[in-house]
Design a protein around this motif. Structure first.
Motif, PDB file in Angstrom:
ATOM      1  N   VAL A 189     -10.035   2.093   0.475  1.00  0.00           N
ATOM      2  CA  VAL A 189      -9.710   0.677   0.292  1.00  0.00           C
ATOM      3  C   VAL A 189     -10.999  -0.116   0.144  1.00  0.00           C
ATOM      4  O   VAL A 189     -11.842  -0.125   1.054  1.00  0.00           O
ATOM      5  N   LEU A 245      -7.597   1.683  -3.638  1.00  0.00           N
ATOM      6  CA  LEU A 245      -7.131   0.312  -3.841  1.00  0.00           C
ATOM      7  C   LEU A 245      -8.300  -0.658  -3.758  1.00  0.00           C
ATOM      8  O   LEU A 245      -9.261  -0.420  -3.025  1.00  0.00           O
ATOM      9  N   GLU A 246      -8.185  -1.755  -4.484  1.00  0.00           N
ATOM     10  CA  GLU A 246      -9.145  -2.855  -4.372  1.00  0.00           C
ATOM     11  C   GLU A 246      -8.399  -4.114  -3.941  1.00  0.00           C
ATOM     12  O   GLU A 246      -7.562  -4.631  -4.683  1.00  0.00           O
ATOM     13  N   LEU A 254      -6.773  -6.004   4.265  1.00  0.00           N
ATOM     14  CA  LEU A 254      -7.559  -4.787   4.053  1.00  0.00           C
ATOM     15  C   LEU A 254      -7.646  -3.979   5.346  1.00  0.00           C
ATOM     16  O   LEU A 254      -7.426  -2.758   5.342  1.00  0.00           O
ATOM     17  N   ILE A 297      -4.345  -2.249   6.154  1.00  0.00           N
ATOM     18  CA  ILE A 297      -4.104  -1.073   5.306  1.00  0.00           C
ATOM     19  C   ILE A 297      -4.964   0.096   5.766  1.00  0.00           C
ATOM     20  O   ILE A 297      -4.487   1.238   5.847  1.00  0.00           O
ATOM     21  N   ARG A 298      -6.211  -0.175   6.074  1.00  0.00           N
ATOM     22  CA  ARG A 298      -7.102   0.892   6.554  1.00  0.00           C
ATOM     23  C   ARG A 298      -6.552   1.563   7.805  1.00  0.00           C
ATOM     24  O   ARG A 298      -6.599   2.793   7.948  1.00  0.00           O
ATOM     25  N   ALA A 358       0.832  -1.204   0.000  1.00  0.00           N
ATOM     26  CA  ALA A 358       0.000   0.000   0.000  1.00  0.00           C
ATOM     27  C   ALA A 358       0.865   1.252   0.000  1.00  0.00           C
ATOM     28  O   ALA A 358       0.558   2.235  -0.690  1.00  0.00           O
TER      29      ALA A 358
END
Length: 216
Positions: A67, A42-43, A55, A58-59, A31
């Protein structure tokens, strides 16, 4: 103001990276590399066992990024994605049950379509931002041109076959908001921890799109 899929796609332009994160330990470096290349949407696809953990990580580390969770093919995945902190959800197709699950979750939703009938189905559920999947080269470009007439105001994110070689061909189409792609951060580069290369690929995509905007 609540987040909408239209806003997500506008912010993602030119490219929404489609990420397969097999090793959660690499999620933050990945990321960060994309962010350094100017990507802030981002996906994270749910193709890997710990995708939702990646996920969530990253958040937490990058609160400024949007995200989303991708490849949602089961109804229960929408609530799981929301609880992990996803900002939006993406599916390769569109069904009545998936649309209902998306509505129940409250997540902005990008359903996948490939034919005019599927576009009509998505429209019946109120969706005007759609993923064209798979987007295979010239055939998909012709399809998007054909869809523009009867489906005014619909915005597409072609995914699955977009490359640096055809990126601008898709982005030139007035009904394309952005494109989705794995080439920005392919699994091979993630495994190799080639963060500088991923940053460079992200920067190059943005520069290509920037040249298009300057001449539009």
């Amino acid at each position: 103001m609540s987040l909408t899929m239209d806003v997500v796609l506008q912010r993602a332009r030119p490219v929404l990276p489609v990420l397969v994160i097999e090793d959660i330990g690499l999620a933050l470096d990945l990321a960060g590399a994309l962010r350094a290349g100017g990507i802030d949407v981002l996906e994270v696809t749910l193709r890997a066992p710990r995708a939702l953990d990646a996920l969530a990580a990253i958040r937490k580390e990058f609160p400024d990024l949007l995200v989303g969770a991708g490849t949602l093919i089961h109804t229960e995945q929408f609530l799981e994605a929301r609880d992990a902190g996803a900002h939006f959800a993406v599916s390769p197709g569109c069904t009545e049950r998936l649309a209902a699950a998306a509505e129940d979750s409250g997540l902005p939703y990008l359903p996948g379509v490939m034919t005019p009938s599927e576009v009509l189905l998505a429209l019946e559920y109120g969706y005007r931002s759609l993923k064209l999947f798979p987007a295979n080269g010239n055939g998909s470009v012709k399809m998007l041109k054909s869809l523009k007439g009867p489906f005014t105001g619909i915005r597409f994110c072609p995914t699955g076959g977009v490359t640096p070689d055809n990126l601008l061909t898709f982005l030139r189409l007035p009904n394309v908001a952005c494109v989705g792609g794995t080439w920005i951060a392919p699994t091979s580069l993630i495994r190799a921890r080639a963060w500088d290369q991923i940053t460079q690929l992200a920067s190059e995509a943005r520069e290509l799109a920037g040249s298009l905007e300057l001449h539009s």
